[in-house]
Scaffold this motif. Structure first.
Motif, PDB file in Angstrom:
ATOM      1  N   ILE A  27       0.811  -1.203   0.000  1.00 42.16           N
ATOM      2  CA  ILE A  27       0.000   0.000   0.000  1.00 42.16           C
ATOM      3  C   ILE A  27       0.848   1.259   0.000  1.00 42.16           C
ATOM      4  CG2 ILE A  27      -0.213  -0.077   2.520  1.00 42.16           C
ATOM      5  CD1 ILE A  27      -2.899   1.239   0.112  1.00 42.16           C
ATOM      6  N   VAL A  28       2.001   1.232   0.647  1.00 45.44           N
ATOM      7  CA  VAL A  28       2.858   2.415   0.683  1.00 45.44           C
ATOM      8  C   VAL A  28       3.411   2.705  -0.704  1.00 45.44           C
ATOM      9  CG1 VAL A  28       4.933   3.439   1.700  1.00 45.44           C
ATOM     10  CG2 VAL A  28       3.411   2.046   3.118  1.00 45.44           C
ATOM     11  N   LEU A  34       0.907   7.068  -6.628  1.00 48.66           N
ATOM     12  CA  LEU A  34      -0.322   7.770  -6.980  1.00 48.66           C
ATOM     13  C   LEU A  34      -0.412   9.148  -6.333  1.00 48.66           C
ATOM     14  CD1 LEU A  34      -3.082   4.996  -6.846  1.00 48.66           C
ATOM     15  CD2 LEU A  34      -1.412   5.496  -8.637  1.00 48.66           C
ATOM     16  N   GLY A  35       0.259   9.325  -5.213  1.00 50.17           N
ATOM     17  CA  GLY A  35       0.209  10.610  -4.524  1.00 50.17           C
ATOM     18  C   GLY A  35      -0.979  10.761  -3.602  1.00 50.17           C
ATOM     19  N   ALA A  36      -2.086  10.082  -3.894  1.00 54.63           N
ATOM     20  CA  ALA A  36      -3.281  10.186  -3.055  1.00 54.63           C
ATOM     21  C   ALA A  36      -4.198   9.013  -3.337  1.00 54.63           C
ATOM     22  CB  ALA A  36      -4.024  11.496  -3.325  1.00 54.63           C
ATOM     23  N   ILE A  37      -4.846   8.534  -2.288  1.00 60.32           N
ATOM     24  CA  ILE A  37      -5.861   7.481  -2.394  1.00 60.32           C
ATOM     25  C   ILE A  37      -7.143   8.043  -1.816  1.00 60.32           C
ATOM     26  CG2 ILE A  37      -6.558   5.191  -1.611  1.00 60.32           C
ATOM     27  CD1 ILE A  37      -3.565   4.487  -1.444  1.00 60.32           C
ATOM     28  N   LYS A  38      -8.158   8.146  -2.654  1.00 56.00           N
ATOM     29  CA  LYS A  38      -9.428   8.761  -2.267  1.00 56.00           C
ATOM     30  C   LYS A  38     -10.128   7.957  -1.172  1.00 56.00           C
ATOM     31  CE  LYS A  38     -13.288  11.224  -2.805  1.00 56.00           C
ATOM     32  NZ  LYS A  38     -13.387  12.621  -2.334  1.00 56.00           N
ATOM     33  N   ARG A  74       2.973   5.244  10.368  1.00 53.55           N
ATOM     34  CA  ARG A  74       2.939   6.660   9.988  1.00 53.55           C
ATOM     35  C   ARG A  74       3.646   6.925   8.656  1.00 53.55           C
ATOM     36  NH1 ARG A  74       1.031   9.995  14.139  1.00 53.55           N
ATOM     37  NH2 ARG A  74      -0.354   8.674  15.387  1.00 53.55           N
ATOM     38  N   LEU A  75       3.521   5.994   7.732  1.00 54.14           N
ATOM     39  CA  LEU A  75       4.077   6.164   6.393  1.00 54.14           C
ATOM     40  C   LEU A  75       3.072   6.814   5.450  1.00 54.14           C
ATOM     41  CD1 LEU A  75       5.904   2.722   6.061  1.00 54.14           C
ATOM     42  CD2 LEU A  75       6.926   4.963   6.556  1.00 54.14           C
ATOM     43  N   LEU A  76       1.807   6.823   5.877  1.00 55.55           N
ATOM     44  CA  LEU A  76       0.748   7.521   5.163  1.00 55.55           C
ATOM     45  C   LEU A  76       0.031   8.422   6.160  1.00 55.55           C
ATOM     46  CD1 LEU A  76      -0.938   4.607   3.127  1.00 55.55           C
ATOM     47  CD2 LEU A  76       1.066   5.964   2.489  1.00 55.55           C
ATOM     48  N   PHE A  77      -0.626   9.456   5.645  1.00 56.59           N
ATOM     49  CA  PHE A  77      -1.431  10.308   6.514  1.00 56.59           C
ATOM     50  C   PHE A  77      -2.705  10.699   5.779  1.00 56.59           C
ATOM     51  CE2 PHE A  77       0.920  13.286   3.969  1.00 56.59           C
ATOM     52  CZ  PHE A  77       0.127  14.422   3.841  1.00 56.59           C
ATOM     53  N   GLU A  78      -3.727  11.009   6.548  1.00 59.02           N
ATOM     54  CA  GLU A  78      -5.000  11.414   5.974  1.00 59.02           C
ATOM     55  C   GLU A  78      -5.089  12.926   5.942  1.00 59.02           C
ATOM     56  OE1 GLU A  78      -9.826  11.181   6.823  1.00 59.02           O
ATOM     57  OE2 GLU A  78      -8.501   9.710   7.770  1.00 59.02           O
ATOM     58  N   HIS A  79      -5.538  13.450   4.817  1.00 59.03           N
ATOM     59  CA  HIS A  79      -5.711  14.900   4.701  1.00 59.03           C
ATOM     60  C   HIS A  79      -6.796  15.195   3.688  1.00 59.03           C
ATOM     61  CE1 HIS A  79      -4.620  19.153   4.846  1.00 59.03           C
ATOM     62  NE2 HIS A  79      -4.619  19.176   3.520  1.00 59.03           N
ATOM     63  N   GLN A  80      -7.837  15.889   4.146  1.00 60.25           N
ATOM     64  CA  GLN A  80      -8.920  16.359   3.284  1.00 60.25           C
ATOM     65  C   GLN A  80      -9.458  15.263   2.361  1.00 60.25           C
ATOM     66  OE1 GLN A  80      -7.258  19.974   1.507  1.00 60.25           O
ATOM     67  NE2 GLN A  80      -8.199  21.184   3.138  1.00 60.25           N
ATOM     68  N   GLY A  81      -9.808  14.150   2.970  1.00 59.59           N
ATOM     69  CA  GLY A  81     -10.500  13.103   2.234  1.00 59.59           C
ATOM     70  C   GLY A  81      -9.628  12.201   1.394  1.00 59.59           C
ATOM     71  N   GLN A  82      -8.318  12.206   1.649  1.00 63.19           N
ATOM     72  CA  GLN A  82      -7.424  11.323   0.910  1.00 63.19           C
ATOM     73  C   GLN A  82      -6.295  10.832   1.823  1.00 63.19           C
ATOM     74  OE1 GLN A  82      -6.623  12.548  -3.357  1.00 63.19           O
ATOM     75  NE2 GLN A  82      -7.302  14.515  -2.569  1.00 63.19           N
ATOM     76  N   PRO A  85       1.117   9.796   0.940  1.00 59.40           N
ATOM     77  CA  PRO A  85       2.386   9.351   1.516  1.00 59.40           C
ATOM     78  C   PRO A  85       3.020  10.455   2.363  1.00 59.40           C
ATOM     79  CG  PRO A  85       2.689   9.926  -0.790  1.00 59.40           C
ATOM     80  CD  PRO A  85       1.208  10.001  -0.518  1.00 59.40           C
ATOM     81  N   THR A  86       3.622  10.075   3.451  1.00 58.36           N
ATOM     82  CA  THR A  86       4.230  11.060   4.348  1.00 58.36           C
ATOM     83  C   THR A  86       5.363  11.821   3.669  1.00 58.36           C
ATOM     84  OG1 THR A  86       3.603   9.680   6.232  1.00 58.36           O
ATOM     85  CG2 THR A  86       5.283  11.325   6.635  1.00 58.36           C
ATOM     86  N   SER A  87       5.934  11.267   2.611  1.00 56.68           N
ATOM     87  CA  SER A  87       6.982  11.978   1.877  1.00 56.68           C
ATOM     88  C   SER A  87       6.477  13.289   1.278  1.00 56.68           C
ATOM     89  CB  SER A  87       7.543  11.088   0.760  1.00 56.68           C
ATOM     90  OG  SER A  87       6.531  10.750  -0.181  1.00 56.68           O
TER      91      SER A  87
END
Length: 362
Positions: A27-28, A34-38, A74-82, A85-87
């Protein structure tokens, strides 16, 4: 100026979205590319945040991997509905803190300054918290187009503070979000970028996710990233990722992919028509009598061609995947139809249920 055939442009787009035969490992890796997963609760088959990675990874993907990547690793984070990646966080943080808010939003925050302080104080002292754990001490209510935002102003305030980089989502309890202040939620020692530098870096990441995109359009947000390109038969000005271009000869081939309607591959509708000759309309908000393909039909990709749409639904009571129809937008050869049926069966097995083909499903 690079000159591409339509076949080459499509292959670049498909590979950039990890929809070719070379599947990613986890998943990471999917989120990084993709930059974002909805995130979307519509689950006729499964929620977008689950079917999007499944359509890339396949059998190796398990839903719990997403929660672990967000809340534990904490390799991914949620922001505004998506999920992102933490990068990307250093660049996004620069834009959050440097953005200019609309006048109405600034007025709302100024009028609710004590409320804003209350929310931040409670999170610092007691967080992480759900919105329901925070009292509504608002002074004025905000409005949205079409009516009131809601009786409780806490979710609105949290979302505005998220947009300015003061609070962040750190997990979920079901569909409810857990919030915390960013000084505790974000990694320490992140690189610091100015607003313009961050935007240029994000434009390049967006182009890498798409492979090829139109220049200067709100659909893609790639700006002048990458290199200029022409596509055979298209009058549009394109930008192409040079790494994707260099990898054109290293083609692993195609496969069948069933895409959630909120998949990033489908977001730029004009590009879908221009490159793939595929017009996709989400019929979720249409009256039933006006739907041609179904309430939440999933487009079907074979190689670099969109060949149809899957109208199916998970029957939770009977515990099976009911295929109402496979609408062919391009005529399928018997072996292609067998490949599509095989992918549908794989989807059902991943869900842990048998598949039931209705009269229009075969």
């Amino acid at each position: 100026m690079h000159r591409l055939t339509r076949d080459e442009a499509r292959r670049i787009a498909v590979r950039a979205q990890l929809l070719d035969a070379d599947r990613p490992g986890d998943i990471v890796e999917v989120a990084e590319q993709l930059g974002a997963i909805k995130i979307d609760p519509t689950a006729t088959i499964a929620p977008a945040e689950q079917t999007i990675p499944w359509s890339r990874i396949g059998w190796a993907y398990e839903p719990g991997q997403l929660t672990k990547a967000v809340e534990t690793d904490r390799l991914l984070f949620e922001h505004q509905g998506q999920f992102r990646p933490t990068s990307l966080l250093p660049m996004m943080a620069a834009r959050m803190r440097g953005r200019t808010l609309p006048a109405a939003t600034r007025e709302y925050l100024d009028a609710n300054a004590p409320f804003r302080r209350d929310v931040l104080r409670r999170l610092r002292e007691e967080g992480p918290l759900l919105a329901s754990d925070i009292p509504d001490t608002s002074i004025v209510q905000g409005k949205r187009e079409g009516g009131w935002y809601g009786a409780n102003e806490v979710p609105r305030m949290l979302e505005l503070l998220e947009a300015t980089g003061e609070v962040a989502i750190v997990g979920r309890e079901g569909r409810m979000r857990r919030w915390d202040v960013t000084e505790r939620a974000w990694p320490t020692g992140m690189p610091v970028h100015d607003y313009d530098e961050a935007e240029r870096m994000l434009e390049m990441r967006r182009l890498q996710a798409l492979g090829i995109a139109r220049r200067k359009t709100s659909w893609s947000g790639v700006g002048d990233a990458g290199e200029p390109a022409e596509v055979e038969g298209s009058e549009w000005k394109w930008r192409v990722d040079p790494e994707a271009l260099a990898a054109l000869d290293d083609d692993p081939g195609g496969r069948v992919a069933i895409l959630n309607p909120y998949d990033r591959m489908l977001f730029d509708r004009p590009r879908l028509i221009e490159l793939f000759e595929f017009e996709f309309v989400l019929e979720q908000f249409k009256p039933k009598a006006q739907r041609r393909f179904g309430y939440f039909a999933h487009p079907i990709l074979i190689g670099d061609r969109f060949v149809g749409q899957l109208d199916a639904e998970l029957d939770k009571k009977k515990e099976n995947l009911v295929v109402t129809a496979v609408h062919e937008t391009l005529p399928l050869e018997p072996e292609e139809r067998e490949m599509v049926d095989g992918e549908i069966r794989d989807l059902a097995e991943w869900l842990g249920v048998p598949v039931v083909f209705g009269a229009g499903g075969r």
